[in-house]
Design a protein around this motif. Structure first.
Motif, short mmCIF file in Angstrom:
data_model
loop_
_atom_site.label_atom_id
_atom_site.label_comp_id
_atom_site.label_asym_id
_atom_site.label_seq_id
_atom_site.Cartn_x
_atom_site.Cartn_y
_atom_site.Cartn_z
N UNK A 1 39.87 74.47 29.87
CA UNK A 1 40.46 73.57 28.87
C UNK A 1 40.14 72.10 29.12
N UNK A 2 39.92 71.75 30.37
CA UNK A 2 39.64 70.34 30.68
C UNK A 2 38.14 70.05 30.73
N UNK A 3 37.34 71.11 30.77
CA UNK A 3 35.89 70.91 30.87
C UNK A 3 35.46 70.47 32.26
N UNK A 4 36.29 70.80 33.25
CA UNK A 4 35.96 70.46 34.64
C UNK A 4 35.58 71.76 35.35
N UNK A 5 34.53 71.69 36.12
CA UNK A 5 34.05 72.86 36.84
C UNK A 5 35.18 73.55 37.61
N UNK A 6 35.21 74.88 37.58
CA UNK A 6 36.37 75.57 38.18
C UNK A 6 36.47 75.39 39.68
N UNK A 7 35.36 75.32 40.38
CA UNK A 7 35.46 75.11 41.83
C UNK A 7 35.94 73.68 42.12
N UNK A 8 35.60 72.78 41.22
CA UNK A 8 36.05 71.40 41.39
C UNK A 8 37.56 71.30 41.17
N UNK A 9 38.09 72.06 40.24
CA UNK A 9 39.54 72.08 40.03
C UNK A 9 40.24 72.53 41.31
N UNK A 10 39.69 73.54 41.97
CA UNK A 10 40.26 74.00 43.24
C UNK A 10 40.25 72.90 44.29
N UNK A 11 39.13 72.19 44.35
CA UNK A 11 39.02 71.10 45.33
C UNK A 11 39.99 69.96 45.01
N UNK A 12 40.19 69.69 43.74
CA UNK A 12 41.15 68.66 43.34
C UNK A 12 42.56 69.06 43.81
N UNK A 13 42.93 70.29 43.54
CA UNK A 13 44.29 70.74 43.91
C UNK A 13 44.49 70.77 45.42
N UNK A 14 43.43 70.99 46.16
CA UNK A 14 43.55 70.99 47.63
C UNK A 14 43.45 69.57 48.21
N UNK A 15 43.23 68.61 47.35
CA UNK A 15 43.17 67.22 47.82
C UNK A 15 41.88 66.90 48.55
N UNK A 16 40.82 67.61 48.22
CA UNK A 16 39.55 67.42 48.92
C UNK A 16 38.66 66.38 48.24
#
Lengths: 75, 75
Positions: free
Chosen positions: A29-44
């Protein structure tokens, strides 16, 4: 500023779950790569304000609510 | 999201002037390159949340106050 990325990631994850969305949903829905979403949520990763707005739009919240208060970071 | 960068840049400039600081002051105090500070204020770059916090610290304001409301952007 590692604390900052982690605090934002936690807020995004919390809000996403409250909305009943998966990481995949948020990515799509945001158009952000799915692995990047994971990294965002982990604070990486240190996200841009533009991505913050895209995520906030999907999560139906004000972008500012995803940001921790500056005082909260250094306590 | 060009509107977003411009809206943030205007808010930073407004707040900087209200604090009586020059762009050079802001660059020096935030540790951000001075030409980059100019580009931020002109809305030419999409800044990271981490830079937003560094700028807000120098400008003695909450980072959220430098963000336009999402509704404001598309009106």
């Amino acid at each position: 500023m590692d604390h900052l990325a982690k605090a934002i990631g936690e807020r995004i994850r919390h809000r996403r779950k409250a909305r009943g969305l998966s990481q995949d949903d948020l990515a799509l829905l945001s158009g952000i790569d799915r692995s990047y979403v994971g990294r965002i949520e982990r604070g990486e990763v240190n996200i841009t304000v533009e991505k913050l707005y895209r995520i906030a739009t999907v999560l139906a919240c004000d972008p500012a609510t995803l940001l921790p208060a500056a005082t909260e970071l250094y306590s």
